[in-house]
Write an enzyme that holds these catalytic residues in place. Structure first.
Site, PDB file in Angstrom:
ATOM      1  N   GLY A  89       0.800  -1.218   0.000  1.00 30.67           N
ATOM      2  CA  GLY A  89       0.000   0.000   0.000  1.00 30.67           C
ATOM      3  C   GLY A  89       0.829   1.263   0.000  1.00 30.67           C
ATOM      4  O   GLY A  89       2.047   1.245  -0.221  1.00 30.67           O
ATOM      5  N   THR A  92      -0.675   6.581   4.740  1.00 34.37           N
ATOM      6  CA  THR A  92      -1.902   6.792   5.485  1.00 34.37           C
ATOM      7  C   THR A  92      -1.571   7.457   6.808  1.00 34.37           C
ATOM      8  O   THR A  92      -0.409   7.753   7.105  1.00 34.37           O
ATOM      9  CB  THR A  92      -2.659   5.471   5.706  1.00 34.37           C
ATOM     10  OG1 THR A  92      -3.976   5.759   6.169  1.00 34.37           O
ATOM     11  CG2 THR A  92      -1.949   4.568   6.705  1.00 34.37           C
ATOM     12  N   GLY A 200      -3.514  -2.689   4.871  1.00 32.56           N
ATOM     13  CA  GLY A 200      -2.176  -2.825   4.307  1.00 32.56           C
ATOM     14  C   GLY A 200      -1.461  -3.945   5.041  1.00 32.56           C
ATOM     15  O   GLY A 200      -1.396  -3.929   6.272  1.00 32.56           O
ATOM     16  N   CYS A 229      -3.589   6.957   0.803  1.00 34.79           N
ATOM     17  CA  CYS A 229      -3.525   5.733   0.000  1.00 34.79           C
ATOM     18  C   CYS A 229      -3.251   6.026  -1.470  1.00 34.79           C
ATOM     19  O   CYS A 229      -3.481   5.182  -2.343  1.00 34.79           O
ATOM     20  CB  CYS A 229      -4.809   4.913   0.135  1.00 34.79           C
ATOM     21  SG  CYS A 229      -5.186   4.458   1.841  1.00 34.79           S
TER      22      CYS A 229
END
Length: 274
Positions: A89, A92, A200, A229
Site C-alpha cells: 500500500g 496513510t 495494508g 492511500c
C-alpha cells in the site's frame, strides 16, 4: 505498554484459535515504532508455533506511515515526519479515534494474499453493518468504503460544473494545495466515495503482519496533509461522521472482535494456486 489478552475458550499455543491482545488505547495509545517492534516479536513466536494466531488491537498517537508503493508527491508538503514501513500500500495516517488491528496469522503456503485481505474486509463490512451503516468493497481499491452519489447528482465544487472538475483531467491534481473544497476529509459533503477502513499487509515466512485501521471518531483533517492511500478522486470518513453520532473505539472494539473471530476462525485458508 500494558497488554491485555483474551482468547477463545480452550485455545492453546499453536492452535488455530484466535487470541486478542489489547496493547493500549486513549491515554495508553502505543507509539507506532513500539507497536511495530511488538509485531515482529509476535510474528517470530507465531512462526515458531509458540503462540496461537494473534490479533493486536490498539490506538496510536498521530503518525503518518508509508507503505512500499508511496510516491514522493503523496507525502506531507511541510516535511512532517513519515515512518516508512514494510507493508504493502501507500501512505496513510493513524491516530486518536482510529481502531488499529494487526492480525498475526499463520497461513498455508504459498500464501494467498488477496484472500487474506478479503477476509479482513469481510469482518470490517460485517462490523459496519451491525452499526447500521452500509459499506462495500471498491474494485481495485482495498479497504471498506461508503459509496457516494452518482456523479451527476453530486454538488458542484466551487461553483464549477463537474465537467470542469480539475481532478477529472489532471492525474497529478494535488488536493493538498487546492483548498478545503477538495480536501479528503470533506468527501462526505461532496457526496463522493470515501474510505472508512484501510488495509495494508505484509506476509513473511507464511505469517501475516500489519493489518487494518477503522476510523471510529478521529479528526479526519489529518488526512488532508497527504494523498491518502495515493487516491486523489475520493476521500475519507468515519463511523461517527456517517452515523451522525459519536462512535468511540470502546463501542466498536467488542463488535469487531466478534466478527474477526467469526470470519477468521470459520474460514479455511487455502494455499494460492500455482
Amino acid at each position: 505498554m500494558t497488554a491485555v489478552t483474551t482468547a477463545s475458550p480452550g485455545a492453546a499455543p499453536g492452535s488455530s484459535a484466535l487470541r486478542y491482545v489489547h496493547l493500549g488505547f486513549g491515554a495508553d495509545a502505543v507509539d507506532y515504532e513500539e507497536a511495530w517492534q511488538e509485531q515482529r516479536r509476535v510474528h517470530a513466536a507465531r512462526f515458531a508455533d509458540e503462540i496461537p494466531d494473534t490479533c493486536l488491537l490498539l490506538e496510536h498517537p498521530p503518525v503518518y506511515t508509508a507503505g512500499r508503493r508511496t510516491a514522493d508527491n503523496e507525502r506531507p508538503l511541510d516535511g512532517t515526519p513519515v515512518v516508512d514501513v514494510d507493508r504493502g500500500g501507500k501512505i496513510t495516517w493513524h491516530g486518536p479515534g482510529q481502531l488499529v488491528g494487526y492480525p498475526i496469522l499463520k497461513l498455508p503456503r504459498p500464501v494467498d494474499v488477496i484472500a487474506h485481505v478479503r477476509r479482513l474486509e469481510e469482518a470490517l463490512l460485517r462490523t459496519c453493518a451491525e452499526f447500521g451503516l452500509e459499506t462495500t468493497r471498491v474494485e481495485g481499491r482495498s479497504g471498506v468504503w461508503v459509496l457516494g452519489d452518482p456523479v451527476e447528482q453530486r454538488p458542484a465544487l466551487g461553483g464549477l460544473k463537474l465537467d470542469f472538475d480539475p481532478r477529472l483531467a489532471d492525474e497529478e491534481f494535488d488536493t493538498r494545495l487546492n483548498g478545503p473544497e477538495y480536501a479528503p476529509s470533506n468527501a462526505g459533503q461532496r457526496r463522493e466515495d470515501r474510505k472508512l477502513a484501510a488495509i495494508g499487509v505484509r506476509i513473511a515466512k507464511g505469517v501475516t503482519m500489519h493489518g487494518f485501521s477503522l476510523n471510529c471518531d478521529p479528526d479526519n483533517t489529518w488526512f488532508d496533509r497527504i494523498v491518502p492511500c495515493g487516491i486523489r478522486d475520493a476521500g475519507v470518513t468515519s463511523l461517527s461522521e456517517e452515523l451522525g453520532r459519536d462512535v468511540p473505539i470502546a463501542e466498536v472494539l467488542p463488535v469487531i472482535e466478534r466478527h474477526l473471530r467469526e470470519v477468521l476462525e470459520s474460514s479455511v485458508p487455502l494455499p494460492r494456486a500455482v
